[in-house]
Every structure is written in C-alpha cells, then in structure tokens.
Design a protein around this motif. Structure first.
Motif, PDB file in Angstrom:
ATOM      1  N   ARG A   4     -29.537  25.301 -29.444  1.00 16.60           N
ATOM      2  CA  ARG A   4     -28.993  25.524 -28.105  1.00 16.60           C
ATOM      3  C   ARG A   4     -30.093  25.438 -27.045  1.00 16.60           C
ATOM      4  NH1 ARG A   4     -28.337  30.426 -27.499  1.00 16.60           N
ATOM      5  NH2 ARG A   4     -29.107  31.066 -29.554  1.00 16.60           N
ATOM      6  N   GLN A   5     -29.675  25.101 -25.835  1.00 14.44           N
ATOM      7  CA  GLN A   5     -30.585  25.174 -24.701  1.00 14.44           C
ATOM      8  C   GLN A   5     -30.500  26.575 -24.105  1.00 14.44           C
ATOM      9  OE1 GLN A   5     -32.716  22.985 -23.799  1.00 14.44           O
ATOM     10  NE2 GLN A   5     -33.340  23.439 -21.711  1.00 14.44           N
ATOM     11  N   LEU A   6     -31.662  27.217 -23.925  1.00 15.26           N
ATOM     12  CA  LEU A   6     -31.743  28.518 -23.276  1.00 15.26           C
ATOM     13  C   LEU A   6     -32.546  28.320 -21.997  1.00 15.26           C
ATOM     14  CD1 LEU A   6     -30.976  31.550 -23.714  1.00 15.26           C
ATOM     15  CD2 LEU A   6     -33.308  31.868 -24.563  1.00 15.26           C
ATOM     16  N   SER A  20     -27.631  27.920 -19.741  1.00  6.70           N
ATOM     17  CA  SER A  20     -27.777  28.132 -21.188  1.00  6.70           C
ATOM     18  C   SER A  20     -26.491  27.795 -21.926  1.00  6.70           C
ATOM     19  CB  SER A  20     -28.154  29.590 -21.470  1.00  6.70           C
ATOM     20  OG  SER A  20     -29.427  29.896 -20.938  1.00  6.70           O
ATOM     21  N   ASP A  21     -26.642  27.057 -23.017  1.00 10.30           N
ATOM     22  CA  ASP A  21     -25.482  26.616 -23.796  1.00 10.30           C
ATOM     23  C   ASP A  21     -24.739  27.792 -24.423  1.00 10.30           C
ATOM     24  OD1 ASP A  21     -26.168  23.989 -23.297  1.00 10.30           O
ATOM     25  OD2 ASP A  21     -27.248  23.744 -25.192  1.00 10.30           O
ATOM     26  N   ARG A  22     -23.444  27.589 -24.626  1.00 14.40           N
ATOM     27  CA  ARG A  22     -22.652  28.549 -25.381  1.00 14.40           C
ATOM     28  C   ARG A  22     -22.904  28.318 -26.868  1.00 14.40           C
ATOM     29  NH1 ARG A  22     -17.145  30.155 -22.309  1.00 14.40           N
ATOM     30  NH2 ARG A  22     -17.887  29.756 -20.189  1.00 14.40           N
ATOM     31  N   PRO A  23     -22.939  29.377 -27.653  1.00 17.52           N
ATOM     32  CA  PRO A  23     -23.066  29.196 -29.099  1.00 17.52           C
ATOM     33  C   PRO A  23     -21.797  28.572 -29.672  1.00 17.52           C
ATOM     34  CG  PRO A  23     -22.660  31.496 -28.572  1.00 17.52           C
ATOM     35  CD  PRO A  23     -22.871  30.792 -27.272  1.00 17.52           C
ATOM     36  N   ALA A  24     -21.933  27.894 -30.789  1.00 11.09           N
ATOM     37  CA  ALA A  24     -20.760  27.279 -31.422  1.00 11.09           C
ATOM     38  C   ALA A  24     -19.767  28.331 -31.882  1.00 11.09           C
ATOM     39  CB  ALA A  24     -21.216  26.419 -32.610  1.00 11.09           C
ATOM     40  N   ASP A  25     -20.266  29.474 -32.312  1.00  8.81           N
ATOM     41  CA  ASP A  25     -19.419  30.566 -32.773  1.00  8.81           C
ATOM     42  C   ASP A  25     -18.979  31.404 -31.571  1.00  8.81           C
ATOM     43  OD1 ASP A  25     -18.224  32.785 -33.885  1.00  8.81           O
ATOM     44  OD2 ASP A  25     -19.905  33.326 -35.185  1.00  8.81           O
ATOM     45  N   PRO A  26     -17.681  31.479 -31.251  1.00  8.68           N
ATOM     46  CA  PRO A  26     -17.227  32.234 -30.083  1.00  8.68           C
ATOM     47  C   PRO A  26     -17.428  33.734 -30.214  1.00  8.68           C
ATOM     48  CG  PRO A  26     -15.347  31.508 -31.380  1.00  8.68           C
ATOM     49  CD  PRO A  26     -16.560  30.845 -31.973  1.00  8.68           C
ATOM     50  N   ARG A  27     -17.856  34.181 -31.395  1.00  8.51           N
ATOM     51  CA  ARG A  27     -18.116  35.601 -31.600  1.00  8.51           C
ATOM     52  C   ARG A  27     -19.619  35.919 -31.623  1.00  8.51           C
ATOM     53  NH1 ARG A  27     -14.275  38.777 -33.590  1.00  8.51           N
ATOM     54  NH2 ARG A  27     -15.782  39.926 -34.859  1.00  8.51           N
ATOM     55  N   ALA A  28     -20.436  34.945 -31.331  1.00 10.66           N
ATOM     56  CA  ALA A  28     -21.889  35.127 -31.410  1.00 10.66           C
ATOM     57  C   ALA A  28     -22.438  35.734 -30.121  1.00 10.66           C
ATOM     58  CB  ALA A  28     -22.577  33.806 -31.733  1.00 10.66           C
ATOM     59  N   TYR A  29     -21.847  36.863 -29.737  1.00 11.60           N
ATOM     60  CA  TYR A  29     -22.268  37.571 -28.533  1.00 11.60           C
ATOM     61  C   TYR A  29     -22.551  39.041 -28.845  1.00 11.60           C
ATOM     62  CZ  TYR A  29     -20.527  33.418 -26.109  1.00 11.60           C
ATOM     63  OH  TYR A  29     -20.316  32.135 -25.679  1.00 11.60           O
ATOM     64  N   LEU A  83     -35.768  26.140 -23.121  1.00 14.16           N
ATOM     65  CA  LEU A  83     -36.269  25.957 -24.473  1.00 14.16           C
ATOM     66  C   LEU A  83     -35.091  25.671 -25.384  1.00 14.16           C
ATOM     67  CD1 LEU A  83     -36.087  28.831 -26.601  1.00 14.16           C
ATOM     68  CD2 LEU A  83     -36.827  29.648 -24.381  1.00 14.16           C
ATOM     69  N   THR A  84     -35.386  25.050 -26.502  1.00 13.94           N
ATOM     70  CA  THR A  84     -34.363  24.790 -27.509  1.00 13.94           C
ATOM     71  C   THR A  84     -34.492  25.837 -28.596  1.00 13.94           C
ATOM     72  OG1 THR A  84     -34.419  22.412 -27.058  1.00 13.94           O
ATOM     73  CG2 THR A  84     -33.398  23.115 -29.121  1.00 13.94           C
ATOM     74  N   GLU A  95     -37.055  34.579 -29.190  1.00 16.70           N
ATOM     75  CA  GLU A  95     -37.426  33.155 -29.100  1.00 16.70           C
ATOM     76  C   GLU A  95     -38.048  32.847 -27.745  1.00 16.70           C
ATOM     77  OE1 GLU A  95     -35.543  29.987 -30.988  1.00 16.70           O
ATOM     78  OE2 GLU A  95     -33.925  31.187 -31.873  1.00 16.70           O
ATOM     79  N   LEU A  96     -37.536  33.477 -26.696  1.00 22.09           N
ATOM     80  CA  LEU A  96     -38.114  33.270 -25.368  1.00 22.09           C
ATOM     81  C   LEU A  96     -39.542  33.810 -25.320  1.00 22.09           C
ATOM     82  CD1 LEU A  96     -37.933  32.531 -22.348  1.00 22.09           C
ATOM     83  CD2 LEU A  96     -36.908  34.796 -21.960  1.00 22.09           C
ATOM     84  N   ARG A  97     -39.771  34.995 -25.863  1.00 21.91           N
ATOM     85  CA  ARG A  97     -41.120  35.564 -25.864  1.00 21.91           C
ATOM     86  C   ARG A  97     -42.110  34.616 -26.559  1.00 21.91           C
ATOM     87  NH1 ARG A  97     -44.605  36.924 -29.106  1.00 21.91           N
ATOM     88  NH2 ARG A  97     -43.182  36.603 -30.863  1.00 21.91           N
TER      89      ARG A  97
END
Length: 290
Positions: free
Chosen positions: A13-15, A63-72, A7-8, A83-85
C-alpha cells in the motif's frame, strides 16, 4: 515549507505523509478514525518550532485502503506507524497522537517502548470511561440554546448509530456534528470547519470502530508498558475525551504530566493554540522560534 511524501508498506500500500516546519521532529498521528491529517493543520502553529511529520492514516487522504475491509484494528495502525518510523530513519521518535490517533500512540508506545523518546497524548482515551458518558451528556445539553443544536444533535446520533452508507454521507454528518467538539462555536471555529470541506473520510474504518471496537476496547493494561516521558493534554470542556478520560491516562502511565486547558474542547489546538503550543514545547524542551 511543506513536502508531500509517501512510502510503500510491506503489503504494497501507499502510505502518504507530509512534512512541514523546521526544528526537532514530531510525528503526529491524527484520529477519527477515518480522517486524514488534513484536520490537524499545523497543530496550532507548532510548525513554527518543530518539524511535523503528519501521516494520512490507512485509507484516508493520499493513503491507500487495505484490501481487507476489516484491517482497521488498532494494531493495524501501529504497524503502519512502525513502518513510517523505519522509513524516516528515526531510531527513536517523539510521537503525538490526537483522539483515535492517541489510542494508536498508546498501543505503539506500549509495544515499542524503545522506539519512543517522548509521547504526547492529546484529547484521547484508553477506554470509554463511565464519567465521560455523563460529561458528554452534560456538554451536549449545555448547547441546547444554540441555533445549530438540533441539527448537530441529529447528526451526532446518526453517526453514532452508523446511519451512513457512503464516505460522502459520513462527511456531511461529521461537519454537522462538529460544533459539539468545541467549547464555543464562534467565527474561528466556523472558519476552521470550512477548511475541512474538501475532506472525504473513510466510512469503513469509522463503521468498524463504532461496531466492533468502541464498546469493549480498554487500553489501560497497556499504559504500564509505556516507559517514555508522557504529556497528557486535554480541553477542560472536551465532550468525548475530557478530564475523565485524561485521568485514566494519568493514573496508568508511570512518567506522566497532565495539562488541562480551560475553555477548550476536543480541537484544543484550534480553540487554544497558544496554550497548546506552550504545553507541547515546554514538554519537548523545544526552543521558541527566532
């Protein structure tokens, strides 16, 4: 039959996720952080009884990495889970979280209690409990006579100290330290680790977790917000999320069942698949395969 899907997300991002098995749907969030759903496999054969939905957490697998390297942050993972649900069209879902995925599941169930029908917290924790530190030290020492001990201990310490600059270096350290994650590291466990050699983990998210989350996180206040019936399952000899960690969860969640599986470590679905299946299927009230 297994299906690969995606899903987008709202931020583009692609998940990715895969679906396998037939029966009642169980959404399964894996851990690490930094590892895809590959290591979950079919969760000890649960796909013979259930339809498993296995997302690759952000920045892993497909699954794509987020643009922000701290978005974990934990809340970032829970946003993806919501979003998946919605994408799956599930008004309410049964949710399993393993290891770091269990932390995500705790946070999700606390934030969206109306969306969780049943919750399974497998080999996970709400904080790094003081008693767990002692259990870890004892578990590591118990393997001192194993031929792999020195190399695995060196890799474990290097990973904890953040001595990896690339995804590939983390992959090497993980495979070297993983023997500690089992009660007994025998033929079945070795074969399992061989299936993970194609995994390229996300070093950014584990580094972020180790440096900025691990020392201070405490999800115990969230536990009282969970309203779903909850199964807490752990291996008696899990050296990082064992009975000491499970006790926090049992004490904090109102409607909870605790199962401690003997002679099993962190990957309880590999070492004790039958006992793991029995605990999960009994809790879900799922019928046995014909």
């Amino acid at each position: 039959m297994e299906e690969l899907n995606g899903l987008t997300t709202s931020d583009g991002r692609q998940l990715a996720y895969r679906r396998t098995g037939q029966g009642p749907t169980l959404v399964c969030h894996g851990g690490g952080p930094g590892f895809s759903a590959l290591y979950l496999g079919n969760l000890g054969g649960l796909d013979s009884h259930l339809e498993l939905v296995l997302p690759d957490p952000r920045g892993t697998g497909g699954s794509d990495r987020p643009a922000d390297p701290r978005a974990y942050r934990i809340e970032d993972y829970t946003a993806d889970l919501e979003e998946l649900r919605a994408h799956l069209g599930l008004e309410r879902m049964s949710l399993l979280g393993h290891s770091h995925g269990g932390m995500v599941a705790i946070a999700y169930a606390a934030r969206h209690p109306e969306r969780v029908e049943r919750l399974i917290l497998a080999s996970t924790l709400a904080r790094w409990a003081p008693d767990q530190e002692a259990a870890m030290e004892a578990a590591v020492a118990s393997h001192a006579d194993e031929p792999w001990y020195a190399d695995a201990k060196e890799a474990l310490e290097a990973e904890q100290e953040g001595a990896f600059a690339t995804d590939e270096e983390l992959a090497d350290l993980a495979l070297r330290e993983f023997p500690f994650y089992f009660k007994r590291y025998g033929g079945r466990e070795r074969a399992y680790l061989e299936t993970l050699r194609s995994e390229t983990p996300n070093a950014d998210t584990l580094r972020f977790f180790n440096q900025e989350i691990f020392e201070t996180f405490d999800l115990r206040p969230e536990l009282k917000k969970i309203t779903a019936p909850t199964l807490v399952v752990t291996g008696a000899d899990d050296f990082i999320t064992g009975p000491a960690s499970a006790a926090d969860l049992e004490q904090g969640i109102a409607d909870v069942e605790l199962v401690v599986i003997t002679d099993a470590g962190h990957f309880v679905f590999i070492e004790a698949p039958e006992a793991f299946q029995e605990a999960v299927l009994s809790f879900l009230g799922a019928p046995a395969a014909a």
